[in-house]
Scaffold this active site. Structure first.
Site, PDB file in Angstrom:
ATOM      1  N   ARG A 187      -4.196 -12.782  -8.270  1.00  0.00           N
ATOM      2  CA  ARG A 187      -3.673 -11.478  -7.855  1.00  0.00           C
ATOM      3  C   ARG A 187      -3.696 -11.289  -6.344  1.00  0.00           C
ATOM      4  O   ARG A 187      -2.924 -10.508  -5.795  1.00  0.00           O
ATOM      5  CB  ARG A 187      -4.516 -10.357  -8.491  1.00  0.00           C
ATOM      6  CG  ARG A 187      -4.327 -10.204  -9.967  1.00  0.00           C
ATOM      7  CD  ARG A 187      -5.417  -9.316 -10.551  1.00  0.00           C
ATOM      8  NE  ARG A 187      -5.478  -8.009  -9.913  1.00  0.00           N
ATOM      9  CZ  ARG A 187      -6.433  -7.122 -10.161  1.00  0.00           C
ATOM     10  NH1 ARG A 187      -7.398  -7.403 -11.011  1.00  0.00           N
ATOM     11  NH2 ARG A 187      -6.420  -5.947  -9.566  1.00  0.00           N
ATOM     12  N   CYS A 208      -5.179   0.089 -19.966  1.00  0.00           N
ATOM     13  CA  CYS A 208      -5.768   0.752 -18.794  1.00  0.00           C
ATOM     14  C   CYS A 208      -5.383   0.072 -17.488  1.00  0.00           C
ATOM     15  O   CYS A 208      -5.919   0.408 -16.433  1.00  0.00           O
ATOM     16  CB  CYS A 208      -7.296   0.820 -18.913  1.00  0.00           C
ATOM     17  SG  CYS A 208      -8.116  -0.777 -18.934  1.00  0.00           S
ATOM     18  N   ASN A 244      -3.612  -5.883 -15.379  1.00  0.00           N
ATOM     19  CA  ASN A 244      -3.602  -6.552 -14.077  1.00  0.00           C
ATOM     20  C   ASN A 244      -4.186  -7.956 -14.194  1.00  0.00           C
ATOM     21  O   ASN A 244      -3.570  -8.949 -13.779  1.00  0.00           O
ATOM     22  CB  ASN A 244      -4.392  -5.741 -13.048  1.00  0.00           C
ATOM     23  CG  ASN A 244      -3.858  -4.336 -12.861  1.00  0.00           C
ATOM     24  OD1 ASN A 244      -2.795  -3.992 -13.375  1.00  0.00           O
ATOM     25  ND2 ASN A 244      -4.590  -3.515 -12.144  1.00  0.00           N
ATOM     26  N   HIS A 257       0.820  -1.204   0.000  1.00  0.00           N
ATOM     27  CA  HIS A 257       0.000   0.000   0.000  1.00  0.00           C
ATOM     28  C   HIS A 257       0.858   1.260   0.000  1.00  0.00           C
ATOM     29  O   HIS A 257       0.454   2.300  -0.532  1.00  0.00           O
ATOM     30  CB  HIS A 257      -0.948  -0.008   1.209  1.00  0.00           C
ATOM     31  CG  HIS A 257      -2.186  -0.806   0.963  1.00  0.00           C
ATOM     32  ND1 HIS A 257      -2.912  -1.392   1.962  1.00  0.00           N
ATOM     33  CD2 HIS A 257      -2.834  -1.097  -0.188  1.00  0.00           C
ATOM     34  CE1 HIS A 257      -3.951  -2.027   1.438  1.00  0.00           C
ATOM     35  NE2 HIS A 257      -3.916  -1.859   0.143  1.00  0.00           N
ATOM     36  N   ARG A 287     -16.260   1.536 -18.064  1.00  0.00           N
ATOM     37  CA  ARG A 287     -16.335   0.075 -17.978  1.00  0.00           C
ATOM     38  C   ARG A 287     -17.665  -0.320 -17.358  1.00  0.00           C
ATOM     39  O   ARG A 287     -18.037   0.172 -16.284  1.00  0.00           O
ATOM     40  CB  ARG A 287     -15.186  -0.458 -17.126  1.00  0.00           C
ATOM     41  CG  ARG A 287     -15.179  -1.987 -17.000  1.00  0.00           C
ATOM     42  CD  ARG A 287     -13.989  -2.476 -16.188  1.00  0.00           C
ATOM     43  NE  ARG A 287     -14.098  -2.119 -14.780  1.00  0.00           N
ATOM     44  CZ  ARG A 287     -13.108  -2.273 -13.889  1.00  0.00           C
ATOM     45  NH1 ARG A 287     -11.946  -2.743 -14.294  1.00  0.00           N
ATOM     46  NH2 ARG A 287     -13.274  -1.947 -12.628  1.00  0.00           N
ATOM     47  N   ARG A 298     -14.255   3.249 -13.517  1.00  0.00           N
ATOM     48  CA  ARG A 298     -14.802   2.093 -12.818  1.00  0.00           C
ATOM     49  C   ARG A 298     -16.148   2.487 -12.207  1.00  0.00           C
ATOM     50  O   ARG A 298     -16.222   3.427 -11.414  1.00  0.00           O
ATOM     51  CB  ARG A 298     -13.843   1.641 -11.720  1.00  0.00           C
ATOM     52  CG  ARG A 298     -12.407   1.416 -12.186  1.00  0.00           C
ATOM     53  CD  ARG A 298     -11.524   1.026 -11.003  1.00  0.00           C
ATOM     54  NE  ARG A 298     -10.117   0.893 -11.357  1.00  0.00           N
ATOM     55  CZ  ARG A 298      -9.214   1.871 -11.235  1.00  0.00           C
ATOM     56  NH1 ARG A 298      -9.598   3.058 -10.769  1.00  0.00           N
ATOM     57  NH2 ARG A 298      -7.959   1.673 -11.565  1.00  0.00           N
TER      58      ARG A 298
END
Length: 551
Positions: free
Chosen positions: A445, A482, A434, A184, A322, A286
């Site tokens: 992930r 993206c 990702n 983080h 999206r 998003r």
């Protein structure tokens, strides 16, 4: 003068004196509980509630990615399993502070043993524990030290609550001995545009007042720099400041090839800030914020209002929205299956929307209504699309409801392998690096034990991007990036060399990526891409691209 290696975040550089984070609170006393169990339980719950409230408020102040991180920490503080463990320990005779310390430490050990992404969450849990214990003691929680002059902050790791609200007029850079590219600290430093190096070997030996150069681009901390390096570093800092003050220009390579630089956003409130940082539009909006924490889907009207708020900020600019990406780590009670053993490979993204088409129809209807009220260039894409048949389904439905430009995300390797078929149906493709990395390398992930595989530099991932780039070029259609990969300036150049026509990223990364693109021609970008594709591993691909750049 010596160099301490680490993982750089961004391309920044800083020079200044070290100031170390205070050590954590001392371990609580092992003295037995003195008083009723009920009173100790009540004190813990009161402290937990206060900490969760403080984290939530800090998140609201910080906004953006930091808000999501701090809200996750607030949930950690209130985790029922942990609180049950605390209660069990108090019932067994432990005092409240000790019960909190031991319960949280036990779970921290589990996360740390998993390593990678989950291991890096252990530091977040430790911060929550410290804050609760501080509340129980009635003392301030450890945090960023105060200083009248700017400094380089050095810590074992930095809590999200501290990173999110750093005074950027005082903190020149961050250096941590723990953490990695998915910690983080790294995520928030990237989002806030802070020069940072994480996982620095030897950071524990740095002392207050010691002068250091923090070179994120090179991934090194240089201790006690000589006069020549100080002069060179000051010149680099001045050049970066001058570049930041120059008028924002369109993203472009050194030969004038345009590469629009767009922003990844998760809330309309973040749009104006992205424009101020040079976003030429939005490459990924998003929409999950409208749906999460709700037992039912929002109404068409509620969605329309949010989309109008976003689109109004970008008149004449591309805004790629999206469709709802639910499932996996974002379950929704009204949309996704609750009992899937492996939700990352289950009914998520378009699969879930297709199963509940009314939700998708409402969202597309709201987007079309918002588009009619504003002047942005609205593009809409579906997540988690596997092939041309799914592409045709989404594009057909979108056009039926009035969407002018409809495309899909390339997150599943099968879509890249069928790219030529997909481009016969879709107006554009946007690569979500990702998830594409996750599915290409068969590495969850969220699973710490395989975190080392989460590297979009892997040649297998790059080859899939190259296939998409070639198919898009042949079809005369856009291929956007993206995922987080676009925020890595050197990788951004390679992605353009592979055929990407636009790049979208966290807004704080725009300046560094724009500067890096301006140092390479299209042919040089393609040469770097060829070198990376021929490499046997992610690390080798990065090294090969770097060498090609130097040549």
């Amino acid at each position: 003068m010596s160099e301490l290696p680490g993982t750089g975040v961004g391309r920044g550089v800083a020079l200044g004196p070290v100031l170390r984070m205070p050590e954590p609170l001392g371990a609580p006393s092992s003295a037995p509980l003195d008083g009723p169990v009920e009173a100790a339980d009540a004190a813990v719950h009161e402290a937990v509630a206060a900490v969760a409230d403080d984290l939530t408020k800090r998140g609201a102040l910080a906004g953006g990615d930091a808000q999501a991180v701090l809200e996750a920490q607030a949930l950690m503080a209130q985790d029922p399993t942990l609180l049950d463990d605390v209660h069990t320990r108090i019932s067994g005779g432990a005092n409240a502070e000790r019960a909190v310390h031991d319960a949280f430490a036990a779970f921290q050990d589990i996360l740390a043993a998993m390593g990678g992404y989950m291991g890096e969450r252990a530091a977040d849990l430790g911060d929550v524990s410290q804050r609760i214990i501080a509340k129980l003691r009635g003392v301030p929680a450890p945090g960023v030290p105060d200083s009248d002059t700017p400094f380089v902050l050095v810590a074992r790791d930095l809590a999200p609550a501290d990173t999110a609200l750093l005074d950027l007029d005082k903190v020149l850079a961050l250096v941590t001995s723990d953490g990695g590219p998915t910690s983080h600290t790294a995520i928030l430093a990237r989002a806030k545009g802070i020069t940072a190096i994480v996982g620095v070997e030897g950071a524990a030996d740095l002392v207050d007042g010691q002068t250091v150069v923090v070179d994120a681009a090179a991934g090194v901390v240089v201790t006690d720099p000589d006069p020549d390096l100080v002069t060179a570093t000051e010149a680099r800092i001045a050049e970066r400041l001058a570049a930041a003050d120059r008028p924002v220009t369109p993203g472009a390579l050194a030969d004038g090839t345009l590469v629009p630089l767009l922003a990844n956003l998760g809330n309309p409130a973040d749009a104006a800030g992205a424009v101020a940082l040079g976003a030429e539009g939005v490459g990924l909006f998003r929409t999950e914020f409208l749906f999460l924490d709700s037992p039912t889907a929002p109404t068409v009207e509620a969605q329309r209002q949010a989309y109008v708020q976003l689109l109004s900020v970008f008149p004449g600019k591309k805004v790629v929205v999206r469709a709802l990406d639910a499932g996996a780590d974002k379950p929704l009670s009204f949309l996704t299956d609750q009992d899937e053993e492996n939700p990352a490979l289950g009914r998520r993204g378009l699969r879930a929307l297709r199963h509940h088409e009314a939700v998708l129809r409402d969202q597309l209807t709201a987007l079309v209504q918002a588009d009619a009220e504003t002047e942005a260039d609205l593009w809409v894409m579906a997540p988690m699309v596997a092939d041309a048949e799914e592409t045709a389904y989404f594009v057909s439905l979108a056009r039926e409801l009035g969407v002018r430009t409809a495309g899909v995300m390339a997150e599943v390797p099968s879509l890249a392998l069928l790219a030529e078929q997909v481009f016969q149906q879709a107006d554009f493709v946007s690569v979500g690096t990702n998830d594409l990395t996750q599915y290409t390398l068969a590495a969850d992930r969220l699973l710490g034990s395989v975190a080392s595989y989460q590297d979009p530099w892997h040649p297998a991932v790059l080859r899939l991007v190259a296939q998409l780039g070639a198919a898009g070029r042949d079809a005369g259609k856009a291929v956007g990036i993206c995922g987080e990969a676009a925020a890595d300036p050197l990788l951004a150049v390679v992605l353009v060399g592979l055929g990407a026509t636009t790049l979208s990223m966290t807004p704080a990364a725009l300046a560094d990526v724009r500067a890096e693109l301006g140092q390479h021609t299209l042919e040089q970008a393609r040469e770097m891409a060829r070198a990376a594709l021929a490499a046997p591993s992610a690390a080798a691909a990065r090294a090969a691209a770097t060498s090609a750049h130097v040549v």
